[in-house]
Design an enzyme around this catalytic site. Structure first.
Site, PDB file in Angstrom:
ATOM      1  N   GLU A 125      -7.145   2.941  -6.797  1.00  0.00           N
ATOM      2  CA  GLU A 125      -8.008   2.744  -5.644  1.00  0.00           C
ATOM      3  C   GLU A 125      -9.461   2.660  -6.094  1.00  0.00           C
ATOM      4  O   GLU A 125      -9.828   3.183  -7.151  1.00  0.00           O
ATOM      5  CB  GLU A 125      -7.826   3.884  -4.622  1.00  0.00           C
ATOM      6  CG  GLU A 125      -8.666   3.741  -3.349  1.00  0.00           C
ATOM      7  CD  GLU A 125      -8.401   2.482  -2.539  1.00  0.00           C
ATOM      8  OE1 GLU A 125      -8.607   1.364  -3.057  1.00  0.00           O
ATOM      9  OE2 GLU A 125      -8.022   2.611  -1.353  1.00  0.00           O
ATOM     10  N   GLY A 171      -5.143   0.956  -0.169  1.00  0.00           N
ATOM     11  CA  GLY A 171      -5.655   0.154   0.930  1.00  0.00           C
ATOM     12  C   GLY A 171      -6.754  -0.824   0.564  1.00  0.00           C
ATOM     13  O   GLY A 171      -6.670  -2.016   0.848  1.00  0.00           O
ATOM     14  N   ILE A 172      -7.815  -0.335  -0.069  1.00  0.00           N
ATOM     15  CA  ILE A 172      -8.949  -1.203  -0.385  1.00  0.00           C
ATOM     16  C   ILE A 172      -8.620  -2.112  -1.566  1.00  0.00           C
ATOM     17  O   ILE A 172      -8.934  -3.306  -1.559  1.00  0.00           O
ATOM     18  CB  ILE A 172     -10.222  -0.370  -0.644  1.00  0.00           C
ATOM     19  CG1 ILE A 172     -10.563   0.476   0.600  1.00  0.00           C
ATOM     20  CG2 ILE A 172     -11.389  -1.272  -1.028  1.00  0.00           C
ATOM     21  CD1 ILE A 172     -10.743  -0.310   1.893  1.00  0.00           C
ATOM     22  N   GLN A 192     -10.100   9.708  -0.299  1.00  0.00           N
ATOM     23  CA  GLN A 192      -9.260   9.984  -1.457  1.00  0.00           C
ATOM     24  C   GLN A 192      -9.830   9.410  -2.738  1.00  0.00           C
ATOM     25  O   GLN A 192      -9.983  10.127  -3.721  1.00  0.00           O
ATOM     26  CB  GLN A 192      -7.841   9.438  -1.228  1.00  0.00           C
ATOM     27  CG  GLN A 192      -7.148  10.159  -0.096  1.00  0.00           C
ATOM     28  CD  GLN A 192      -5.746   9.660   0.142  1.00  0.00           C
ATOM     29  OE1 GLN A 192      -4.802  10.352  -0.196  1.00  0.00           O
ATOM     30  NE2 GLN A 192      -5.614   8.484   0.704  1.00  0.00           N
ATOM     31  N   ARG A 207       0.077   9.092  -5.422  1.00  0.00           N
ATOM     32  CA  ARG A 207       0.543   8.619  -4.109  1.00  0.00           C
ATOM     33  C   ARG A 207       1.174   7.230  -4.196  1.00  0.00           C
ATOM     34  O   ARG A 207       2.148   6.937  -3.512  1.00  0.00           O
ATOM     35  CB  ARG A 207      -0.572   8.682  -3.075  1.00  0.00           C
ATOM     36  CG  ARG A 207      -1.803   7.839  -3.363  1.00  0.00           C
ATOM     37  CD  ARG A 207      -2.936   8.212  -2.391  1.00  0.00           C
ATOM     38  NE  ARG A 207      -4.125   7.431  -2.548  1.00  0.00           N
ATOM     39  CZ  ARG A 207      -5.153   7.764  -3.332  1.00  0.00           C
ATOM     40  NH1 ARG A 207      -5.107   8.868  -4.071  1.00  0.00           N
ATOM     41  NH2 ARG A 207      -6.219   6.991  -3.377  1.00  0.00           N
ATOM     42  N   ASP A 240     -13.123   3.486  -6.705  1.00  0.00           N
ATOM     43  CA  ASP A 240     -13.773   4.773  -6.953  1.00  0.00           C
ATOM     44  C   ASP A 240     -14.857   4.973  -5.895  1.00  0.00           C
ATOM     45  O   ASP A 240     -15.732   4.114  -5.735  1.00  0.00           O
ATOM     46  CB  ASP A 240     -14.378   4.765  -8.363  1.00  0.00           C
ATOM     47  CG  ASP A 240     -14.960   6.098  -8.781  1.00  0.00           C
ATOM     48  OD1 ASP A 240     -15.116   6.988  -7.932  1.00  0.00           O
ATOM     49  OD2 ASP A 240     -15.272   6.235  -9.972  1.00  0.00           O
ATOM     50  N   ARG A 280       0.869  -1.173   0.000  1.00  0.00           N
ATOM     51  CA  ARG A 280       0.000   0.000   0.000  1.00  0.00           C
ATOM     52  C   ARG A 280       0.909   1.227   0.000  1.00  0.00           C
ATOM     53  O   ARG A 280       1.970   1.220   0.620  1.00  0.00           O
ATOM     54  CB  ARG A 280      -0.886   0.013   1.242  1.00  0.00           C
ATOM     55  CG  ARG A 280      -1.798   1.217   1.294  1.00  0.00           C
ATOM     56  CD  ARG A 280      -2.601   1.263   2.577  1.00  0.00           C
ATOM     57  NE  ARG A 280      -3.420   2.477   2.592  1.00  0.00           N
ATOM     58  CZ  ARG A 280      -4.057   2.909   3.654  1.00  0.00           C
ATOM     59  NH1 ARG A 280      -3.999   2.245   4.786  1.00  0.00           N
ATOM     60  NH2 ARG A 280      -4.771   4.018   3.587  1.00  0.00           N
ATOM     61  N   HIS A 281       0.458   2.289  -0.651  1.00  0.00           N
ATOM     62  CA  HIS A 281       1.214   3.545  -0.651  1.00  0.00           C
ATOM     63  C   HIS A 281       1.416   4.045   0.778  1.00  0.00           C
ATOM     64  O   HIS A 281       0.680   3.686   1.699  1.00  0.00           O
ATOM     65  CB  HIS A 281       0.491   4.613  -1.480  1.00  0.00           C
ATOM     66  CG  HIS A 281      -0.861   4.974  -0.935  1.00  0.00           C
ATOM     67  ND1 HIS A 281      -1.033   5.798   0.155  1.00  0.00           N
ATOM     68  CD2 HIS A 281      -2.084   4.597  -1.333  1.00  0.00           C
ATOM     69  CE1 HIS A 281      -2.315   5.931   0.409  1.00  0.00           C
ATOM     70  NE2 HIS A 281      -2.985   5.200  -0.478  1.00  0.00           N
ATOM     71  N   GLY A 282       2.376   4.938   0.961  1.00  0.00           N
ATOM     72  CA  GLY A 282       2.632   5.551   2.258  1.00  0.00           C
ATOM     73  C   GLY A 282       1.538   6.535   2.652  1.00  0.00           C
ATOM     74  O   GLY A 282       0.696   6.925   1.837  1.00  0.00           O
TER      75      GLY A 282
END
Length: 192
Positions: free
Chosen positions: A88, A152-153, A25, A64, A90, A12-14
């Site tokens: 990510e 994350g998702i 987001q 990101r 929508d 996952r991105h930071g």
């Protein structure tokens, strides 16, 4: 248990400014914080002793995630590919809105990354069935091992699909930033 998918390292991105402020987001942009950059460097250290010579590095094209991938792999000369399938989920009209002003019904299905209901119930959003279909198509097209830098998702759904679990299992999977999720032969491990 054998898996029909190749070996995966899912990141996952930071942390972003909007993660800190509690803003949804989705497909919008928010820059990494200093902590988020440090989390990417932690992921870089985790992967330093992993042989990735046969693995493709694939990132979400969202800034990101791509920034995270560049922090991890940019100096090592790895080719970083992007794929919109790793974006990510929508969240429709909820993008850019503060979580505190949104109303969800029923069980929020809490995770370390927040309530899953925000993503499942987002007005005009993609929803979990469509996200699963997107992740299944992406993973089904992989020809070999890969490092995936995503969100994350989307990370949770990729892991649910790779482990052949129902969508409801998303809430039981570990989450967080600054870690690496390793999937091989139907097994899931968090590398810290």
């Amino acid at each position: 248990m054998a898996s029909r998918y190749p070996e995966l390292y899912i990141l996952r991105h930071g942390e972003t400014e909007w993660n800190v402020s509690g803003r949804m987001q989705g497909r919008l942009h928010s820059p990494l914080t200093e902590k988020g950059i440090a989390q990417a460097h932690t992921q870089q250290r985790i992967l330093a002793n992993v042989d990735l010579s046969a693995a493709r590095i694939i990132s979400s094209p969202q800034i990101r995630a791509l920034h995270t991938a560049l922090e991890i792999f940019g100096d090592a000369g790895h080719e970083i590919n992007t794929d919109p399938s790793l974006r990510e989920i929508d969240v429709g009209k909820w993008q850019g809105r503060m979580r505190a002003e949104l109303s969800i019904s029923g069980d929020p299905r809490m995770t370390v990354d927040g309530p899953l209901a925000f993503y499942e119930q987002a007005e005009g959003g993609e929803g979990f069935p469509a996200l699963r279909q997107r992740c299944e198509a992406f993973l089904g097209a992989l020809a070999g091992p890969a490092v995936l830098v995503t969100h994350g998702i989307t990370s949770r759904m990729l892991r649910v699909v790779a482990l052949n679990l129902p969508n409801e299992a998303m809430e039981d999977l570990p989450g967080g930033q600054g870690v690496v999720f390793h999937l091989k032969d139907g097994h899931h491990e968090v590398l810290k």
